[in-house]
Design an enzyme around this catalytic site. Structure first.
Site, PDB file in Angstrom:
ATOM      1  N   GLY A  42       0.851  -1.188   0.000  1.00  0.00           N
ATOM      2  CA  GLY A  42       0.000   0.000   0.000  1.00  0.00           C
ATOM      3  C   GLY A  42       0.884   1.234   0.000  1.00  0.00           C
ATOM      4  O   GLY A  42       2.065   1.164  -0.364  1.00  0.00           O
ATOM      5  N   ALA A  44       2.386   2.883   2.369  1.00  0.00           N
ATOM      6  CA  ALA A  44       3.601   2.769   3.172  1.00  0.00           C
ATOM      7  C   ALA A  44       4.576   1.774   2.532  1.00  0.00           C
ATOM      8  O   ALA A  44       5.760   2.076   2.355  1.00  0.00           O
ATOM      9  CB  ALA A  44       3.258   2.340   4.596  1.00  0.00           C
ATOM     10  N   GLY A  45       4.087   0.606   2.170  1.00  0.00           N
ATOM     11  CA  GLY A  45       4.959  -0.446   1.647  1.00  0.00           C
ATOM     12  C   GLY A  45       5.544  -0.109   0.288  1.00  0.00           C
ATOM     13  O   GLY A  45       6.751  -0.266   0.055  1.00  0.00           O
ATOM     14  N   SER A 284     -16.943   9.640   1.249  1.00  0.00           N
ATOM     15  CA  SER A 284     -15.846  10.482   1.734  1.00  0.00           C
ATOM     16  C   SER A 284     -16.277  11.596   2.683  1.00  0.00           C
ATOM     17  O   SER A 284     -17.306  12.238   2.498  1.00  0.00           O
ATOM     18  CB  SER A 284     -15.137  11.123   0.552  1.00  0.00           C
ATOM     19  N   ARG A 330     -14.198  12.926  13.210  1.00  0.00           N
ATOM     20  CA  ARG A 330     -14.986  11.724  12.930  1.00  0.00           C
ATOM     21  C   ARG A 330     -15.600  11.099  14.177  1.00  0.00           C
ATOM     22  O   ARG A 330     -16.746  10.668  14.158  1.00  0.00           O
ATOM     23  CB  ARG A 330     -14.093  10.700  12.239  1.00  0.00           C
ATOM     24  N   HIS A 422     -13.658   1.901  10.147  1.00  0.00           N
ATOM     25  CA  HIS A 422     -12.936   2.394   8.979  1.00  0.00           C
ATOM     26  C   HIS A 422     -11.424   2.271   9.098  1.00  0.00           C
ATOM     27  O   HIS A 422     -10.732   1.971   8.123  1.00  0.00           O
ATOM     28  CB  HIS A 422     -13.315   3.864   8.780  1.00  0.00           C
ATOM     29  N   GLU A 446      -0.538   2.269   8.571  1.00  0.00           N
ATOM     30  CA  GLU A 446      -1.619   1.917   9.500  1.00  0.00           C
ATOM     31  C   GLU A 446      -1.208   0.755  10.415  1.00  0.00           C
ATOM     32  O   GLU A 446      -1.773   0.585  11.496  1.00  0.00           O
ATOM     33  CB  GLU A 446      -2.900   1.570   8.723  1.00  0.00           C
ATOM     34  N   LEU A 462      -3.263   8.883   4.517  1.00  0.00           N
ATOM     35  CA  LEU A 462      -2.427   8.879   3.313  1.00  0.00           C
ATOM     36  C   LEU A 462      -1.123   9.599   3.625  1.00  0.00           C
ATOM     37  O   LEU A 462      -0.039   9.177   3.237  1.00  0.00           O
ATOM     38  CB  LEU A 462      -3.156   9.560   2.157  1.00  0.00           C
TER      39      LEU A 462
END
Lengths: 658, 257
Positions: A42, A44-45, A284, A330, A422, A446, A462
């Site tokens: 993702g 990060a990876g 979103s 949130r 989420h 994450e 992100l």
């Protein structure tokens, strides 16, 4: 073991600069001899694998999907924060840092968060250089929008597909390194175990998901970029394959798990429609820029939304939080929705939903557009048509997705939304260098616990994934590998690899030999129900205690009654899922323990016993201003370690968005 | 939303592995809600098969919100089924009625070999990207993001091409199994941006070469790819790819000649 966060000394704003200018380096010839394993592709990876490959390390990257481009970062919609202050609205590194620490309800480390804010601007520069097509204004410059919990416009976006565009950018950088031979890519491979030699992570056992074969891979260091564990709830906005297994194996090998109970419930998701539901879809947060959230003022009002007159609507976020209105963070928005529905004001067939209404925004934009076109006397219908076009340009793909799923047209009737799981702020405990408590084993994105405290602000996931991968690990990796340049690659016939492979193989054989009556899916659903009801948006000691017992019983049942069809040595998605669900069950128990231990409410963790008279989260800073880092001590045995949180710059106070 | 339930007959392609011979198997599924997604209907089928001690149908899927590009079913002769601009996971059962028969196949293309049942190997797409689908810029030290304004229209066109999810529906829909829409979307995304300019010609040539090496068919302007593309990637991109490729070849120096 005392936890050492390794935060550099000195003033907040110079910690990272000092670290960068004093950390150890590895020369190019030595880099070529050093091998690094990256799990997950993702944001990060992929960014870590690409950057480390560019630097000259020998990298192997693994993902369970058929291509690295499919990692779940791809589904992020709204945007990415950066302290660029392009809008001249008073933004700065300090403001982004402050908003993030406050948004996280004072449960994150100042040093980490400041670094995140500091590198945020470079992320945008890097992505633009890679060809990420962010939204632009007519003058050709980058466009920004607002997100929850902030009063500035610092969110960069690409329609409602920001995650996709950022991931494709990182994926392309990764594929470039694959073509240059610096990264070897292993798709459709799952990490099954971390291999430790002399206490240091030195490789992994992976399973080829097409053939079922087990493989041994050596690395001087192992990076877990394997995402979050929201699927422990069965229903979440995560992809079907998202799982905790890599992180959980690491935990069992000695990596402490930080704040496992910190879960983000996102306020704007499409409500559950029935028992068949396999996942939930996010709408979103950017929609809260223009959409107004409301329920009827009258309980059990069954009229159609469009038949309820303005004065009979309760815009409860605007009423309760006038300063931030629909743009509260949130956790606050989710709890407020739950409160209204629990009180009987919910809408839709299930009554477990609230309205997100664009009618006012459509008319407002329509009028601006009409004026621009010189139609100063346009009638309502014409204004509406013009306004719908503006809203379509901003959120078109989200509106389309809503219509496909629900069969309703959100341009004409308000969306129905409800909170859903989420994101998980908790994850593997890491120090400032992103290293876990196992030397040589790192966690990024994450998968780690580090930057969001008890609640993550929108458009910050992100940012963190790319900060860790592009801008943090390239420095911290060198600082540690500089001491490892004399370590030759360890052959994978080493006893530690043999033993780890046998362990993995025994577990798979055990799973296959149960031959019970209940499907993996059925166990996952049961676990999800326990977690959602007792460790979800509101928690209490009684429910959590019950949940722990129920999960332990479920675990026994799983290991005696699960049915996995097919064979080991073939493509067998049921077997893959069985291994993941087995790990989710164990994680679920730890989450409940952590939630039970934390006798306070903070961010996404809401203990019903600890709330203010008007229903807001009530922290207990004197008792719980720490990171709960859990050490695995054997089946159902976990030992709590505490990392005190020290606030030198920001002074914790009750969060107010009023 | 009003909903109803239905009973359906499914004819699904089964194939043990890449070497085995495949064939259709017929299943009946009952009480399918019109609110389910197409893949949730497959979940019901698979739960039923597990209960009967049979092997579930293997299919690729992940995000289930139309963006990861994993799902890939060829439904009643159409890639991703009947809905316009849609992926398999976003197709919902309100499209069907009680008693319908639905035929489900994997993507059919020599360059996408079957792994099992409805799962195919699309790694050819990754190799095409490896050939040049990127901008060669290392991490760190990029100039300020606003130092180079980009014409909004071009940025929007670039974005439209960049929305490709790499699912392979274009190949599956094409009678020639051409990958031109996929390749052209990437070439366009990068060629329309100033950052992509320096490698523009080499990129087009290298990606087309790799596409040919992978054995994808030729483009004969049928347009099925555009019609079935879940993201509405336009055929104009193919025209642009052709221009890019020809100008690169004419210039000669781009191939190192």
């Amino acid at each position: 073991m005392p936890l050492n966060s390794k935060i550099p000394a000195g003033p907040l704003e110079s910690k990272w600069k000092t670290y960068k200018s004093t950390c150890k380096l590895v020369n190019p010839a030595n880099k070529r001899q050093l091998e690094i394993i990256v799990i997950g592709t993702g944001l990060a990876g992929a960014s870590a694998a690409a950057s480390l490959g560019e630097m000259g390390y020998k990298v192997k990257a693994f993902c369970f999907q058929d291509s690295p481009r499919r990692a779940h970062s791809i589904a992020a919609q709204g945007g990415i924060n950066a302290a660029k202050n392009y809008q001249n609205d008073g933004d700065s590194t300090y403001r982004l840092f402050y908003d993030t620490v406050k948004g996280g309800d004072y449960r994150a480390r100042e040093g980490n968060v400041y670094r995140l804010a500091e590198v945020s601007a470079s992320i945008i520069d890097q992505c633009v250089a890679q060809g990420v097509p962010f939204a632009r204004e007519y003058g050709g410059l980058l466009s920004n929008r607002s997100f929850g919990g902030t009063q500035v416009q610092r969110t960069f976006y690409a329609a409602g597909q920001t995650g996709q565009q950022l991931l494709i950018g990182a994926y392309q950088a990764l594929e470039r390194q694959v073509s240059l031979g610096n990264v070897e890519m292993y798709s459709r491979h799952e990490m099954m175990e971390v291999v430790k030699i002399d206490g240091v992570a030195r490789g992994i056992i992976a399973r080829n998901l097409v053939t079922g074969e087990l493989e041994r891979h050596f690395g001087h260091a192992v990076l877990l970029c394997s995402g979050g564990y929201g699927n422990v709830f069965y229903l979440s906005t995560n992809a079907m394959g998202s799982n905790v297994s890599a992180a959980w194996k690491a935990h069992k090998q000695g990596a402490f798990f930080g704040n496992p109970c910190f879960t983000q419930i996102h306020p704007t998701c499409i409500p559950v429609s029935g028992d068949h539901q396999s996942k939930l879809t996010l709408m979103s947060e950017s929609l809260r820029n223009d959409g107004r959230i409301w329920v009827p003022k009258q309980k059990g009002d069954n009229r159609k939304a469009t038949d309820i007159p303005e004065e009979e609507r309760d815009y409860y976020l605007e009423r309760r939080y006038p300063a931030f209105g629909n743009l509260v963070p949130r956790d606050v928005a989710s709890r407020a929705a739950k409160e209204r529905c629990d009180e009987g004001y919910g809408v839709g067939a299930s009554k477990m939903a609230v309205y997100l209404d664009f009618a006012a925004a459509i008319m407002r934009y329509g009028k601006i557009e009409a004026n621009k076109q010189g139609q100063h006397n346009a009638d309502a219908a014409a204004v509406r048509t013009l306004g719908e076009a503006v809203v379509k340009e901003k959120y078109g793909n989200l509106f389309e997705m809503y219509e496909k799923i629900t069969g309703e047209d959100p341009y004409k009737v308000p969306m129905r939304i409800y909170p859903a799981v989420h994101y998980t702020m908790g994850g593997l405990w890491v120090d400032y260098e992103l290293m876990t408590t196992v030397p040589g084993l790192y966690a990024l994105g994450e998968a780690n616990f580090s930057d969001h405290g008890a609640n993550r602000l929108g458009a910050s996931a992100l940012m963190q994934g790319l900060a860790d991968g592009y801008f943090v690990i390239p420095y911290t990796m060198g600082n540690n590998l500089a001491d490892d340049i004399r370590t030759k690659a360890i052959p994978t016939d080493h006893a530690a690899f043999v033993a780890a492979e046998k362990e993995v193989s025994d577990r798979i054989n055990k799973l296959m030999s149960i031959k019970g009556k209940t499907s993996v899916e059925a166990f996952h659903k049961k676990l999800g129900k326990i977690m959602w009801e007792k460790c979800g948006m509101a928690r209490n000691a009684k429910g959590l205690t019950e949940a722990i017992a129920e999960i332990q019983a479920l675990k026994k049942e799983f290991w005696s009654d699960v049915r996995i069809p097919g064979d080991i040595n073939e493509f067998n998605p049921e077997l893959d899922k069985a291994g993941r669900v087995a790990d989710f069950i164990e994680l679920g128990e730890l989450m409940c323990k952590d939630a039970l231990n934390r006798n306070e409410s903070c961010g996404g963790h809401f203990r019903e016993e600890y709330q203010t008279p008007d229903g807001e989260a009530m922290r207990q800073d004197d008792l719980y201003s720490y990171v709960a880092a859990w050490e695995y001590k054997g089946e159902s045995q976990e030992e709590l370690h505490k990392e005190e949180l020290i606030f030198d710059v920001v002074h914790p106070s009750q969060r107010s968005y009023k | 939303m009003e909903h109803n339930t239905m009973n359906l007959t499914l004819k699904v392609w089964r194939q043990k592995n890449n070497k085995a011979k495949g064939g259709f198997e017929t299943f009946n599924v009952k009480n399918i809600s019109s609110e389910m997604s197409f893949l949730e209907m497959f979940d019901v089928l698979n739960e039923q098969l597990v209960a009967e001690n049979k092997e579930p149908v293997a299919f690729d899927h992940d995000c289930r919100e139309g963006i990861c590009g994993a799902c890939s079913m060829y439904i009643n002769g159409r890639a991703h089924g009947p809905w316009h601009h849609n992926t398999t996971c976003q197709l919902h059962m309100r499209e069907y009625k009680d008693g319908d028969t639905i035929v489900v196949e994997p993507w059919r293309a020599d360059s996408f070999p079957v792994i099992k049942d409805l799962v195919v190997d699309r790694s050819a797409f990754d190799r095409i990207i490896q050939a040049g689908g990127y901008i060669s810029v290392n991490t760190g030290n990029a100039v300020d993001a606003n130092s180079l304004p980009i014409d909004k229209q071009k940025a929007d066109e670039s974005f439209a091409a960049a929305t490709c999810i790499g699912c392979g529906a274009c190949v599956a829909a094409c009678p020639n199994t051409s990958a031109m829409l996929f390749v052209s979307a990437k070439v366009s995304h990068l060629a329309l941006l100033p950052q992509g300019e320096p490698e523009r010609q080499l990129r087009a040539v290298k990606m087309v070469e790799q596409m040919d090496t992978e054995g994808f068919g030729s483009c004969t302007n049928i347009g099925a790819c555009e019609a079935e593309c879940p993201k509405g990637i336009s055929l104009e991109n193919i025209a642009r790819l052709n221009r890019e490729y020809i100008s690169a070849i004419m210039d000669g120096d781009s191939t190192g000649a």
